[in-house]
Scaffold this active site. Sequence first.
Site, PDB file in Angstrom:
ATOM      1  N   HIS A 207       0.799  -1.235   0.000  1.00 19.32           N
ATOM      2  CA  HIS A 207       0.000   0.000   0.000  1.00 19.32           C
ATOM      3  C   HIS A 207       0.828   1.280   0.000  1.00 19.32           C
ATOM      4  O   HIS A 207       0.276   2.360  -0.162  1.00 19.32           O
ATOM      5  CB  HIS A 207      -0.976   0.023   1.185  1.00 19.32           C
ATOM      6  CG  HIS A 207      -0.315   0.416   2.483  1.00 19.32           C
ATOM      7  ND1 HIS A 207       0.409  -0.479   3.226  1.00 19.32           N
ATOM      8  CD2 HIS A 207      -0.246   1.600   3.141  1.00 19.32           C
ATOM      9  CE1 HIS A 207       0.883   0.134   4.300  1.00 19.32           C
ATOM     10  NE2 HIS A 207       0.509   1.396   4.264  1.00 19.32           N
TER      11      HIS A 207
HETATM   12  C1  UD1 Z   1      -2.265   5.752   5.634  1.00 19.54           C
HETATM   13  C2  UD1 Z   1      -1.008   6.284   6.310  1.00 19.54           C
HETATM   14  C3  UD1 Z   1       0.046   5.173   6.358  1.00 19.54           C
HETATM   15  C4  UD1 Z   1      -0.522   3.888   6.953  1.00 19.54           C
HETATM   16  C5  UD1 Z   1      -1.769   3.493   6.173  1.00 19.54           C
HETATM   17  C6  UD1 Z   1      -2.390   2.210   6.704  1.00 19.54           C
HETATM   18  C7  UD1 Z   1      -0.485   8.693   5.937  1.00 19.54           C
HETATM   19  C8  UD1 Z   1       0.379   9.618   5.204  1.00 19.54           C
HETATM   20  N1  UD1 Z   1      -0.426   7.394   5.550  1.00 19.54           N
HETATM   21  O1  UD1 Z   1      -1.938   5.489   4.263  1.00 19.54           O
HETATM   22  O2  UD1 Z   1       1.118   5.609   7.158  1.00 19.54           O
HETATM   23  O3  UD1 Z   1       0.445   2.858   6.856  1.00 19.54           O
HETATM   24  O4  UD1 Z   1      -2.722   4.569   6.275  1.00 19.54           O
HETATM   25  O5  UD1 Z   1      -3.525   1.845   5.980  1.00 19.54           O
HETATM   26  O6  UD1 Z   1      -1.194   9.097   6.830  1.00 19.54           O
HETATM   27  N2  UD1 Z   1      -9.019   5.155   0.964  1.00 19.54           N
HETATM   28  C9  UD1 Z   1     -10.265   4.558   0.866  1.00 19.54           C
HETATM   29  N3  UD1 Z   1     -10.938   4.302   2.033  1.00 19.54           N
HETATM   30  C10 UD1 Z   1     -10.420   4.598   3.233  1.00 19.54           C
HETATM   31  C11 UD1 Z   1      -9.158   5.219   3.305  1.00 19.54           C
HETATM   32  C12 UD1 Z   1      -8.461   5.485   2.163  1.00 19.54           C
HETATM   33  O7  UD1 Z   1     -10.770   4.265  -0.196  1.00 19.54           O
HETATM   34  O8  UD1 Z   1     -11.077   4.301   4.253  1.00 19.54           O
HETATM   35  C13 UD1 Z   1      -8.284   5.400  -0.292  1.00 19.54           C
HETATM   36  C14 UD1 Z   1      -8.464   6.783  -0.816  1.00 19.54           C
HETATM   37  O9  UD1 Z   1      -8.537   6.695  -2.212  1.00 19.54           O
HETATM   38  C15 UD1 Z   1      -7.194   7.497  -0.448  1.00 19.54           C
HETATM   39  C16 UD1 Z   1      -6.176   6.393  -0.404  1.00 19.54           C
HETATM   40  O10 UD1 Z   1      -6.904   5.211  -0.039  1.00 19.54           O
HETATM   41  O11 UD1 Z   1      -6.834   8.473  -1.355  1.00 19.54           O
HETATM   42  C17 UD1 Z   1      -5.088   6.653   0.566  1.00 19.54           C
HETATM   43  O12 UD1 Z   1      -5.600   6.877   1.879  1.00 19.54           O
HETATM   44  P1  UD1 Z   1      -4.773   7.752   2.938  1.00 19.54           P
HETATM   45  O13 UD1 Z   1      -5.425   7.739   4.253  1.00 19.54           O
HETATM   46  O14 UD1 Z   1      -4.439   9.045   2.335  1.00 19.54           O
HETATM   47  O15 UD1 Z   1      -3.394   6.979   3.052  1.00 19.54           O
HETATM   48  P2  UD1 Z   1      -3.073   5.428   3.168  1.00 19.54           P
HETATM   49  O16 UD1 Z   1      -2.455   5.006   1.887  1.00 19.54           O
HETATM   50  O17 UD1 Z   1      -4.219   4.621   3.680  1.00 19.54           O
END
Ligand code: UD1
Length: 367
Positions: A207
């Site tokens: 991820h």
């Molecule tokens: C975040 C943390 C990372 C952690 C990870 C665990 C930061 C910078 N990163 O990364 O350190 O290891 O969580 O999972 O804070 N999305 C969904 N549903 C959700 C959440 C996210 O669809 O419930 C999708 C969205 O398209 C979003 C992408 O995942 O743009 C990334 O989500 P985001 O919370 O920005 O970062 P993670 O990659 O999950």
Amino acid sequence: MKVVSIVGARPQLVKLAPVAAAFAGTEHQHFIVHTGQHYDADLSDVFFDGLGIPAPDIHLGVGSGSHGVQTGAVLSALDAVFEAEQPDWVLVYGDTNSTVAGALSAVKMHLPVAHLEAGLRSFNRRMPEEHNRVLTDHCADLLLAPTEEAMGHLANEGLAGRARLAGDVMVDICLRIRDAVRAGEHAAPVLPEGIDPSRPFLLATLHRPDNTDDPARLAALVDSLARLPLPVALPAHPRLVARAEEYGISLTRGSLHAGRPLPYAGLVAAVLASSGVITDSGGLQKEAFLLERICTTVRPETEWVETVRTGWNALVADPHLLSDEKWAATVTRSTPAGDAGTPYGDGRAAHNVVKLMEEWKRGSRLV
Ligand code: UD1
């Protein structure tokens, strides 16, 4: 004392579980703020239900966005919460955008901040988590370090006076759930279609933006997994699913079988059922170590250097540059001999956290 925990992303909910349980056994008031950074039920609700965490007292509902937008949304929402709650402590966890926003908001309101999992470093400035953890450590008043290695990093940055060795709360929860899984207290995990848990398989997750956000790199990594001689179960994070769809990369082909993210007990059960783990997750590297499965980490470096030093974890930044034989031999290598010790503590870290927060006195910040 009144403690406000700020959480928002999946790994923080895992760390919150033992901390909330430790506070529940005291006279202290523990208040939970969920930023809403993770909003899918698979990444959030199942952790509250499955780990017995009390429902959040406040949900900020910030959702996704660019780093600045997401961090800024949490930051601007927290002022009113802190104003209303007047906590004695703000407790932030790990290294996400919710962590740095919580720490920054609290420090600007002159509220004492404790950082759980302080002092980890990858020394990779491309990682958003690295910015978040460095900034949070320099903001916070009490740095709760999980390992001696982390204590050393904090000392090198002039932060020894605020640092205390607490141990790693993930040991508390991982070993508790391992025992419950072994005692049959959890239903079998829902593994991706095509994975037979009674036959050897590998468990993989991907991820990190560095692995998912470049189409050529993601395609090469997915190919490497699909070419392995063993079936590979891939509980897929929404970021991975979204990028793969966008780039037209299929996550189910060859040996690779993608499915939904697993709840925590399901993940622990899947690691125990597997022959080994391939991941870019920090938490899963350590869970593999604690559950005694070999791990191969698809990154150039790791914060959890103890897993590598003891031989349980190997770093392979570019599996697609290895021959098929070498790659397969790496992910199926035998377990290391010798006692790995307990570099992450004895499973009582959450109690140490409560004790260290009780002992801290305003003005004890030395540097
Ligand atoms: C975040 C943390 C990372 C952690 C990870 C665990 C930061 C910078 N990163 O990364 O350190 O290891 O969580 O999972 O804070 N999305 C969904 N549903 C959700 C959440 C996210 O669809 O419930 C999708 C969205 O398209 C979003 C992408 O995942 O743009 C990334 O989500 P985001 O919370 O920005 O970062 P993670 O990659 O999950």
